[in-house]
Design a protein around this motif. Structure first.
Motif, PDB file in Angstrom:
ATOM      1  N   LEU A  43       9.815  -1.564  17.823  1.00  0.00           N
ATOM      2  CA  LEU A  43       9.382  -1.900  16.468  1.00  0.00           C
ATOM      3  C   LEU A  43       7.861  -1.989  16.395  1.00  0.00           C
ATOM      4  O   LEU A  43       7.248  -1.593  15.397  1.00  0.00           O
ATOM      5  CB  LEU A  43      10.028  -3.205  16.013  1.00  0.00           C
ATOM      6  N   TRP A  44       7.234  -2.453  17.440  1.00  0.00           N
ATOM      7  CA  TRP A  44       5.776  -2.524  17.531  1.00  0.00           C
ATOM      8  C   TRP A  44       5.194  -1.117  17.478  1.00  0.00           C
ATOM      9  O   TRP A  44       4.240  -0.854  16.750  1.00  0.00           O
ATOM     10  CB  TRP A  44       5.418  -3.257  18.813  1.00  0.00           C
ATOM     11  N   LEU A  45       5.814  -0.195  18.211  1.00  0.00           N
ATOM     12  CA  LEU A  45       5.378   1.200  18.195  1.00  0.00           C
ATOM     13  C   LEU A  45       5.512   1.793  16.798  1.00  0.00           C
ATOM     14  O   LEU A  45       4.579   2.425  16.281  1.00  0.00           O
ATOM     15  CB  LEU A  45       6.204   2.021  19.195  1.00  0.00           C
ATOM     16  N   ALA A  46       6.634   1.567  16.154  1.00  0.00           N
ATOM     17  CA  ALA A  46       6.855   2.092  14.809  1.00  0.00           C
ATOM     18  C   ALA A  46       5.838   1.505  13.827  1.00  0.00           C
ATOM     19  O   ALA A  46       5.296   2.218  12.973  1.00  0.00           O
ATOM     20  CB  ALA A  46       8.280   1.793  14.349  1.00  0.00           C
ATOM     21  N   ALA A  47       5.547   0.219  13.949  1.00  0.00           N
ATOM     22  CA  ALA A  47       4.576  -0.419  13.055  1.00  0.00           C
ATOM     23  C   ALA A  47       3.181   0.156  13.270  1.00  0.00           C
ATOM     24  O   ALA A  47       2.454   0.409  12.304  1.00  0.00           O
ATOM     25  CB  ALA A  47       4.573  -1.928  13.283  1.00  0.00           C
ATOM     26  N   GLU A  48       2.796   0.382  14.524  1.00  0.00           N
ATOM     27  CA  GLU A  48       1.482   0.974  14.795  1.00  0.00           C
ATOM     28  C   GLU A  48       1.393   2.395  14.259  1.00  0.00           C
ATOM     29  O   GLU A  48       0.373   2.783  13.695  1.00  0.00           O
ATOM     30  CB  GLU A  48       1.193   0.973  16.298  1.00  0.00           C
ATOM     31  N   LEU A  49       2.447   3.172  14.434  1.00  0.00           N
ATOM     32  CA  LEU A  49       2.442   4.539  13.911  1.00  0.00           C
ATOM     33  C   LEU A  49       2.349   4.541  12.387  1.00  0.00           C
ATOM     34  O   LEU A  49       1.621   5.355  11.802  1.00  0.00           O
ATOM     35  CB  LEU A  49       3.676   5.301  14.380  1.00  0.00           C
ATOM     36  N   ALA A  50       3.052   3.623  11.743  1.00  0.00           N
ATOM     37  CA  ALA A  50       2.994   3.532  10.285  1.00  0.00           C
ATOM     38  C   ALA A  50       1.591   3.126   9.827  1.00  0.00           C
ATOM     39  O   ALA A  50       1.059   3.678   8.860  1.00  0.00           O
ATOM     40  CB  ALA A  50       4.031   2.531   9.777  1.00  0.00           C
ATOM     41  N   ARG A  51       0.978   2.192  10.532  1.00  0.00           N
ATOM     42  CA  ARG A  51      -0.383   1.762  10.195  1.00  0.00           C
ATOM     43  C   ARG A  51      -1.363   2.914  10.356  1.00  0.00           C
ATOM     44  O   ARG A  51      -2.188   3.177   9.479  1.00  0.00           O
ATOM     45  CB  ARG A  51      -0.801   0.579  11.066  1.00  0.00           C
ATOM     46  N   LYS A  52      -1.265   3.623  11.475  1.00  0.00           N
ATOM     47  CA  LYS A  52      -2.157   4.760  11.721  1.00  0.00           C
ATOM     48  C   LYS A  52      -1.944   5.863  10.692  1.00  0.00           C
ATOM     49  O   LYS A  52      -2.908   6.486  10.232  1.00  0.00           O
ATOM     50  CB  LYS A  52      -1.940   5.309  13.134  1.00  0.00           C
ATOM     51  N   ALA A  53      -0.700   6.109  10.318  1.00  0.00           N
ATOM     52  CA  ALA A  53      -0.413   7.128   9.303  1.00  0.00           C
ATOM     53  C   ALA A  53      -1.030   6.728   7.966  1.00  0.00           C
ATOM     54  O   ALA A  53      -1.588   7.578   7.256  1.00  0.00           O
ATOM     55  CB  ALA A  53       1.098   7.331   9.161  1.00  0.00           C
TER      56      ALA A  53
ATOM     57  N   LEU B  41      -4.752   7.375   8.195  1.00  0.00           N
ATOM     58  CA  LEU B  41      -5.024   8.809   8.104  1.00  0.00           C
ATOM     59  C   LEU B  41      -4.849   9.316   6.685  1.00  0.00           C
ATOM     60  O   LEU B  41      -5.616  10.162   6.204  1.00  0.00           O
ATOM     61  CB  LEU B  41      -4.121   9.587   9.060  1.00  0.00           C
ATOM     62  N   PHE B  42      -3.855   8.803   5.976  1.00  0.00           N
ATOM     63  CA  PHE B  42      -3.656   9.188   4.582  1.00  0.00           C
ATOM     64  C   PHE B  42      -4.865   8.785   3.750  1.00  0.00           C
ATOM     65  O   PHE B  42      -5.357   9.575   2.932  1.00  0.00           O
ATOM     66  CB  PHE B  42      -2.383   8.559   4.017  1.00  0.00           C
ATOM     67  N   GLN B  43      -5.342   7.566   3.946  1.00  0.00           N
ATOM     68  CA  GLN B  43      -6.512   7.107   3.194  1.00  0.00           C
ATOM     69  C   GLN B  43      -7.736   7.978   3.498  1.00  0.00           C
ATOM     70  O   GLN B  43      -8.479   8.350   2.589  1.00  0.00           O
ATOM     71  CB  GLN B  43      -6.823   5.635   3.520  1.00  0.00           C
ATOM     72  N   LEU B  44      -7.949   8.318   4.764  1.00  0.00           N
ATOM     73  CA  LEU B  44      -9.068   9.182   5.138  1.00  0.00           C
ATOM     74  C   LEU B  44      -8.928  10.567   4.509  1.00  0.00           C
ATOM     75  O   LEU B  44      -9.910  11.136   4.015  1.00  0.00           O
ATOM     76  CB  LEU B  44      -9.168   9.300   6.661  1.00  0.00           C
ATOM     77  N   SER B  45      -7.715  11.106   4.513  1.00  0.00           N
ATOM     78  CA  SER B  45      -7.521  12.438   3.944  1.00  0.00           C
ATOM     79  C   SER B  45      -7.720  12.405   2.427  1.00  0.00           C
ATOM     80  O   SER B  45      -8.271  13.352   1.861  1.00  0.00           O
ATOM     81  CB  SER B  45      -6.139  12.998   4.299  1.00  0.00           C
ATOM     82  N   GLU B  46      -7.309  11.317   1.781  1.00  0.00           N
ATOM     83  CA  GLU B  46      -7.527  11.186   0.340  1.00  0.00           C
ATOM     84  C   GLU B  46      -9.011  11.086   0.015  1.00  0.00           C
ATOM     85  O   GLU B  46      -9.486  11.689  -0.951  1.00  0.00           O
ATOM     86  CB  GLU B  46      -6.779   9.978  -0.221  1.00  0.00           C
ATOM     87  N   MET B  47      -9.759  10.330   0.819  1.00  0.00           N
ATOM     88  CA  MET B  47     -11.199  10.227   0.592  1.00  0.00           C
ATOM     89  C   MET B  47     -11.867  11.582   0.783  1.00  0.00           C
ATOM     90  O   MET B  47     -12.739  11.967   0.004  1.00  0.00           O
ATOM     91  CB  MET B  47     -11.814   9.186   1.532  1.00  0.00           C
ATOM     92  N   ALA B  48     -11.441  12.324   1.805  1.00  0.00           N
ATOM     93  CA  ALA B  48     -12.012  13.653   2.038  1.00  0.00           C
ATOM     94  C   ALA B  48     -11.650  14.599   0.907  1.00  0.00           C
ATOM     95  O   ALA B  48     -12.493  15.385   0.457  1.00  0.00           O
ATOM     96  CB  ALA B  48     -11.508  14.195   3.375  1.00  0.00           C
ATOM     97  N   ARG B  49     -10.427  14.524   0.429  1.00  0.00           N
ATOM     98  CA  ARG B  49      -9.992  15.401  -0.667  1.00  0.00           C
ATOM     99  C   ARG B  49     -10.771  15.090  -1.930  1.00  0.00           C
ATOM    100  O   ARG B  49     -11.262  15.981  -2.617  1.00  0.00           O
ATOM    101  CB  ARG B  49      -8.499  15.215  -0.913  1.00  0.00           C
TER     102      ARG B  49
END
Length: 89
Positions: A60-70, A73-81
């Motif tokens: 569950l810790w792994l899943a939470a970290e992956l969700a946080r990182k995703a 990354l979404f926020q960074l891609s939105e800012m770049a877009r």
């Protein structure tokens, strides 16, 4: 079939944001990988006793970290877009 051998209990050392020591980061990653592989093994997993609860926590810790990182990354891609749209690109 090979038996599951755990050298010592592994628990999250620190969150990735706070863990500056490479050894801590490596231990965190190894704990998550072990949990993922443990689940992939799949046979006779008792989630209520033995190593099961610890492995479930790590998974569950792994899943939470992956969700946080995703999310990051979404926020960074939105800012770049948005930046590309504002500059006409």
């Amino acid at each position: 079939m090979a038996t599951k051998t755990i050298a010592r209990p592994r628990t999250p050392v620190a969150s990735e944001d706070n863990a500056q020591d490479p050894a801590d980061l490596l231990e965190n990653t190894l704990s998550q990988l072990e949990a993922l592989l443990w689940v992939c093994h799949g046979e006779d997993i008792d989630w209520c006793s033995g190593d099961g609860p610890r492995q479930l926590d790590n998974l569950l810790w792994l899943a939470a970290e992956l969700a946080r990182k995703a999310g990051e990354l979404f926020q960074l891609s939105e800012m770049a877009r948005r930046g590309a749209l504002e500059t006409g690109g």
